[in-house]
Design an enzyme around this catalytic site. Structure first.
Site, PDB file in Angstrom:
ATOM      1  N   GLY A 290       0.843  -1.188   0.000  1.00 33.53           N
ATOM      2  CA  GLY A 290       0.000   0.000   0.000  1.00 33.53           C
ATOM      3  C   GLY A 290       0.875   1.232   0.000  1.00 33.53           C
ATOM      4  CE1 TYR A 495      27.010   0.448   3.505  1.00 34.79           C
ATOM      5  CE2 TYR A 495      26.730   1.114   1.238  1.00 34.79           C
ATOM      6  CZ  TYR A 495      26.311   1.146   2.543  1.00 34.79           C
ATOM      7  OH  TYR A 495      25.218   1.890   2.888  1.00 34.79           O
TER       8      TYR A 495
HETATM    9  C1  LIG Z   1      24.271   7.266  -3.278  1.00 30.69           C
HETATM   10  C2  LIG Z   1      23.323   6.400  -2.488  1.00 30.69           C
HETATM   11  C3  LIG Z   1      23.527   6.242  -1.142  1.00 30.69           C
HETATM   12  C4  LIG Z   1      22.672   5.428  -0.389  1.00 30.69           C
HETATM   13  N1  LIG Z   1      22.889   5.285   0.948  1.00 30.69           N
HETATM   14  C5  LIG Z   1      22.059   4.530   1.693  1.00 30.69           C
HETATM   15  C6  LIG Z   1      22.268   4.386   3.099  1.00 30.69           C
HETATM   16  O1  LIG Z   1      23.207   4.935   3.668  1.00 30.69           O
HETATM   17  N2  LIG Z   1      21.387   3.629   3.788  1.00 30.69           N
HETATM   18  C7  LIG Z   1      20.325   3.032   3.189  1.00 30.69           C
HETATM   19  O2  LIG Z   1      19.546   2.376   3.871  1.00 30.69           O
HETATM   20  N3  LIG Z   1      20.122   3.129   1.859  1.00 30.69           N
HETATM   21  C8  LIG Z   1      20.939   3.872   1.107  1.00 30.69           C
HETATM   22  N4  LIG Z   1      20.736   3.996  -0.246  1.00 30.69           N
HETATM   23  C9  LIG Z   1      19.590   3.331  -0.868  1.00 30.69           C
HETATM   24  C10 LIG Z   1      18.292   4.191  -0.857  1.00 30.69           C
HETATM   25  O3  LIG Z   1      18.580   5.547  -0.599  1.00 30.69           O
HETATM   26  C11 LIG Z   1      17.323   3.642   0.168  1.00 30.69           C
HETATM   27  O4  LIG Z   1      16.892   2.382  -0.253  1.00 30.69           O
HETATM   28  C12 LIG Z   1      16.120   4.537   0.465  1.00 30.69           C
HETATM   29  O5  LIG Z   1      15.482   4.057   1.610  1.00 30.69           O
HETATM   30  C13 LIG Z   1      15.110   4.626  -0.672  1.00 30.69           C
HETATM   31  O6  LIG Z   1      14.228   5.685  -0.378  1.00 30.69           O
HETATM   32  P1  LIG Z   1      13.462   6.470  -1.524  1.00 30.69           P
HETATM   33  O7  LIG Z   1      12.584   7.461  -0.883  1.00 30.69           O
HETATM   34  O8  LIG Z   1      14.396   6.989  -2.522  1.00 30.69           O
HETATM   35  O9  LIG Z   1      12.581   5.302  -2.124  1.00 30.69           O
HETATM   36  P2  LIG Z   1      12.326   4.923  -3.655  1.00 30.69           P
HETATM   37  O10 LIG Z   1      13.575   4.557  -4.308  1.00 30.69           O
HETATM   38  O11 LIG Z   1      11.477   5.953  -4.301  1.00 30.69           O
HETATM   39  O12 LIG Z   1      11.435   3.609  -3.463  1.00 30.69           O
HETATM   40  C14 LIG Z   1      11.945   2.451  -2.899  1.00 30.69           C
HETATM   41  C15 LIG Z   1      10.825   1.448  -2.656  1.00 30.69           C
HETATM   42  O13 LIG Z   1       9.968   1.950  -1.644  1.00 30.69           O
HETATM   43  C16 LIG Z   1       8.631   2.089  -2.124  1.00 30.69           C
HETATM   44  N5  LIG Z   1       8.096   3.317  -1.527  1.00 30.69           N
HETATM   45  C17 LIG Z   1       8.635   4.541  -1.547  1.00 30.69           C
HETATM   46  N6  LIG Z   1       7.848   5.393  -0.859  1.00 30.69           N
HETATM   47  C18 LIG Z   1       6.779   4.687  -0.414  1.00 30.69           C
HETATM   48  C19 LIG Z   1       5.610   5.001   0.329  1.00 30.69           C
HETATM   49  N7  LIG Z   1       5.361   6.223   0.764  1.00 30.69           N
HETATM   50  N8  LIG Z   1       4.738   3.999   0.594  1.00 30.69           N
HETATM   51  C20 LIG Z   1       4.963   2.753   0.179  1.00 30.69           C
HETATM   52  N9  LIG Z   1       6.048   2.392  -0.540  1.00 30.69           N
HETATM   53  C21 LIG Z   1       6.942   3.351  -0.824  1.00 30.69           C
HETATM   54  C22 LIG Z   1       8.759   2.150  -3.639  1.00 30.69           C
HETATM   55  O14 LIG Z   1       7.601   1.673  -4.279  1.00 30.69           O
HETATM   56  C23 LIG Z   1       9.941   1.242  -3.880  1.00 30.69           C
HETATM   57  O15 LIG Z   1       9.509  -0.090  -3.914  1.00 30.69           O
HETATM   58  C24 LIG Z   1      21.577   4.780  -1.023  1.00 30.69           C
HETATM   59  C25 LIG Z   1      21.382   4.948  -2.397  1.00 30.69           C
HETATM   60  C26 LIG Z   1      22.245   5.745  -3.126  1.00 30.69           C
HETATM   61  C27 LIG Z   1      22.012   5.893  -4.593  1.00 30.69           C
END
Ligand SMILES: Cc1cc2nc3c(=O)[nH]c(=O)nc-3n(C[C@H](O)[C@H](O)[C@H](O)COP(=O)(O)OP(=O)(O)OC[C@H]3O[C@@H](n4cnc5c(N)ncnc54)[C@H](O)[C@@H]3O)c2cc1C
Length: 580
Positions: A290, A495
């Site tokens: 959801g 990592y």
């Molecule tokens: C340079 C870089 C550094 C990073 N560093 C970290 C780190 O230090 N720690 C870490 O944990 N991750 C890290 N990540 C990975 C990423 O930032 C995480 O996975 C983050 O939690 C994704 O959040 P987002 O809002 O961008 O979600 P999105 O990429 O937009 O979505 C991710 C998933 O969540 C779902 N989603 C998003 N919002 C909602 C909502 N409101 N309700 C229901 N489902 C939703 C989407 O459908 C999708 O399946 C990094 C990525 C990059 C590129």
């Protein structure tokens, strides 16, 4: 002057920040957001050449192709009419460029490379910009009634293929952009709780809280762009988790709009024994259940003191032994990261040209390390440390860390290096897109390892990287490095970052995809977890299948069928992947 915070369309970061190369082969990070912006770094290209064993021609840049065409959107006209009637003021878009942006995350080979150099197989048909909970409820109800697929979109920063469209999806697909859900709804300073809408980015959340003297302490490297809803959905982890916890420790209750109604988890008490709870099942739900609209989070007062430090160890083994003992102590700092020699040298390559004074100083430091400390510079590992708390707490941590480091033949290398190392992560995120232009493809992926597996898995990953290089007949040598970023009494988060030179290689994007998959599979095969915090998405579903007991998958499926019987949230991540 106010900064323009426009996001890069498909690659990483802010539009005003990117690595460029000068005619003298030095590189520079443009803009002024990060410590390493605005000066020339002469050592970076030579570092790439020495490490990969190739000659890089900065004039031979692999520039992106014009945006790849996007097929015309599928329209469910009954749904579109009903949406227009129910929410006439809602913002939606069928623009190809906006649809493309909402159809991928930040994985290198399978996503960013494909968008910039090839073509995505399919883009979402419509983008819906959600601004409040009522809109979310209406949208979900209409999608349920009209058989439309919804994919929540937060910051688009995930690196597990979570936003990739399932190839077998025949319905109209709507990306639900949540960034209009960005308000702090209430603050209770006495109970140290805030209620926040799920589309807020980490950066905006921390700015809003800092104005009230508060912080969540959740600081993923993607904090500038990722959102609360994304963190919950992917089960995220911040760099300062030792002090503030992972996202599941910080979020106390969640509101989720589902096709069968609004799910509220229990009242956000500090802890409660109230039978089986649903809240934990939402961490890692990856958009399958959801739309998360808001959550109650724990906050803390901003720390009185923040101090940085760094420690040099003669080799990674002694660094790990130090981390092991530290993990059993009560003075673990907010953040501590141990980088191997390759990553340490990577960081050094991003320094400005030293003047005469600087060259002499650096030569003296080298002599001191080699001759006085008797350290082999080619094996050295470095830990960067962030301490937060009261001034006295930080002082005590400094003393105890220094004593423990000495026990493991490490020595303190100063606050400046610690601060630089910690903050470098934000700037380094931009290097992927620059290296891609130089024909170097790479990825960073993570896992959790128990203490007794750290060295064996590291060795296995190094060996697998070399095998991949040979199997694909790639030029030069591969780059592989690791860093330990999170500590637990029972193990660590590691990592791995790898890079390969792909000039002249047929279908480099596919090579990168295959290499990623082989490396992630090798981690699991040698005793690592499927993921520590990046999640499963589309990239690790087969690995999850191997380790997940069947009954576990059935239970998750039962929850899905209760919340979303018609699979409106049909993104098919993790156990729900049905693949072609
Ligand atoms: C340079 C870089 C550094 C990073 N560093 C970290 C780190 O230090 N720690 C870490 O944990 N991750 C890290 N990540 C990975 C990423 O930032 C995480 O996975 C983050 O939690 C994704 O959040 P987002 O809002 O961008 O979600 P999105 O990429 O937009 O979505 C991710 C998933 O969540 C779902 N989603 C998003 N919002 C909602 C909502 N409101 N309700 C229901 N489902 C939703 C989407 O459908 C999708 O399946 C990094 C990525 C990059 C590129």
């Amino acid at each position: 002057m106010a900064q323009d915070n426009k996001k890069s369309e498909h690659g990483w970061g802010f539009q005003d920040t990117r690595f460029i190369v000068h005619p003298d082969r030095s590189v520079e990070l443009t803009g002024g957001r990060y410590e390493i912006c605005g000066f020339r770094m002469p050592d970076f290209i030579p570092f790439v050449e020495n490490t990969l064993g190739v000659k890089v021609d900065p004039n031979d840049l692999h520039e992106r192709n014009p945006p790849s065409p996007v097929a015309a959107p599928r329209r469910n006209t009954a749904f579109m009419d009903a949406l227009q009637a129910a929410l006439p003021d809602a913002r939606t878009s069928e623009e190809p460029a906006e649809r493309l942006v909402h159809s991928h995350g930040q994985a290198t080979g399978d996503e960013v490379y494909r968008v910039l150099y090839q073509q995505l197989p399919r883009a979402v048909d419509l983008v819906f910009y959600c601004c409040d909970e009522l809109e979310a409820q209406t949208l979900v109800r209409l999608a349920h009634e009209h058989d439309v697929c919804l994919i929540p979109y937060g910051g688009g920063t995930n690196v597990s293929g979570c936003l990739q469209l399932p190839e077998n999806e025949t319905r109209m697909v709507v990306a639900v952009n949540t960034q209009g859900l960005n308000k702090v709804l209430w603050v209770n300073k006495e109970n140290r709780q805030v209620c926040v809408e799920a589309g807020i980015t980490g950066r905006d959340l921390e700015l809003a809280l800092a104005a009230q003297g508060l912080t969540t302490g959740h600081e993923p490297d993607s904090v500038e762009f990722s959102t609360l809803g994304g963190w919950i959905s992917t089960n995220a982890s911040g760099m300062k988790k030792n002090r503030y916890g992972n996202i599941e420790d910080i979020v106390e209750s969640v509101s989720l709009v589902t096709p069968t109604g609004q799910l509220e988890t229990l009242h956000p008490f500090p802890r409660q024994s109230a039978g089986v709870q649903v809240r934990p099942m939402l961490f890692g739900s990856e958009g399958n259940f959801g739309l998360i609209t808001k959550a109650v989070m724990r906050v803390r007062p901003l720390p009185e003191e923040r101090a940085y430090q760094s420690v040099l160890f003669p080799d990674p083994e002694r660094g790990v032994a130090f981390m092991y003992e530290l993990s059993n102590s009560s003075y673990v700092p907010a953040s501590i990261r141990l980088v191997d020699n390759n990553q340490f040298r990577f960081g050094l390559a991003l320094k400005p040209a030293a003047g005469v004074g600087g060259r002499i100083k650096s030569q003296l430091q080298k002599l001191f390390i080699q001759n006085i400390k008797r350290i082999d510079i080619s094996r050295m590992a470095v830990a960067t440390i962030v301490m937060e708390g009261t001034a006295r707490e930080v002082e005590v941590q400094q003393t105890l860390l220094s004593e423990l480091a000495a026990k493991h033949q490490g020595f303190m290398a100063g606050a400046h290096n610690g601060k630089r190392g910690y903050n470098l992560t934000f700037a380094i995120a931009y290097i992927r897109d620059f290296l891609t232009k130089l024909h170097v493809l790479g990825e960073t992926f993570e896992t959790t390892l128990p203490w007794d597996k750290i060295h064996s898995v590291n060795r296995a990953i190094i060996a697998e990287t070399e095998r991949i290089h040979k199997d694909f007949g790639l030029p030069g040598r591969p780059f592989i490095s690791y860093r330990i970023t999170q500590l637990y009494p029972t193990g660590v988060c590691v990592y791995y970052t790898y890079g390969i030179y792909t000039r002249g290689v047929a279908n480099p994007g596919q090579v990168a995809i295959d290499a990623d998959h082989r490396l992630r599979a090798a981690v699991v095969e040698h005793g690592g977890a499927v993921s520590h915090h990046h999640g499963v998405g589309k990239f690790r579903h087969d690995l999850l299948k191997k380790v997940l007991p069947a009954q576990n998958a059935d239970l998750v499926m039962a929850l899905k069928n209760t919340l979303d019987p018609k699979n409106v949230f049909g993104v098919q991540n993790g156990v729900f992947f049905r693949g072609s």
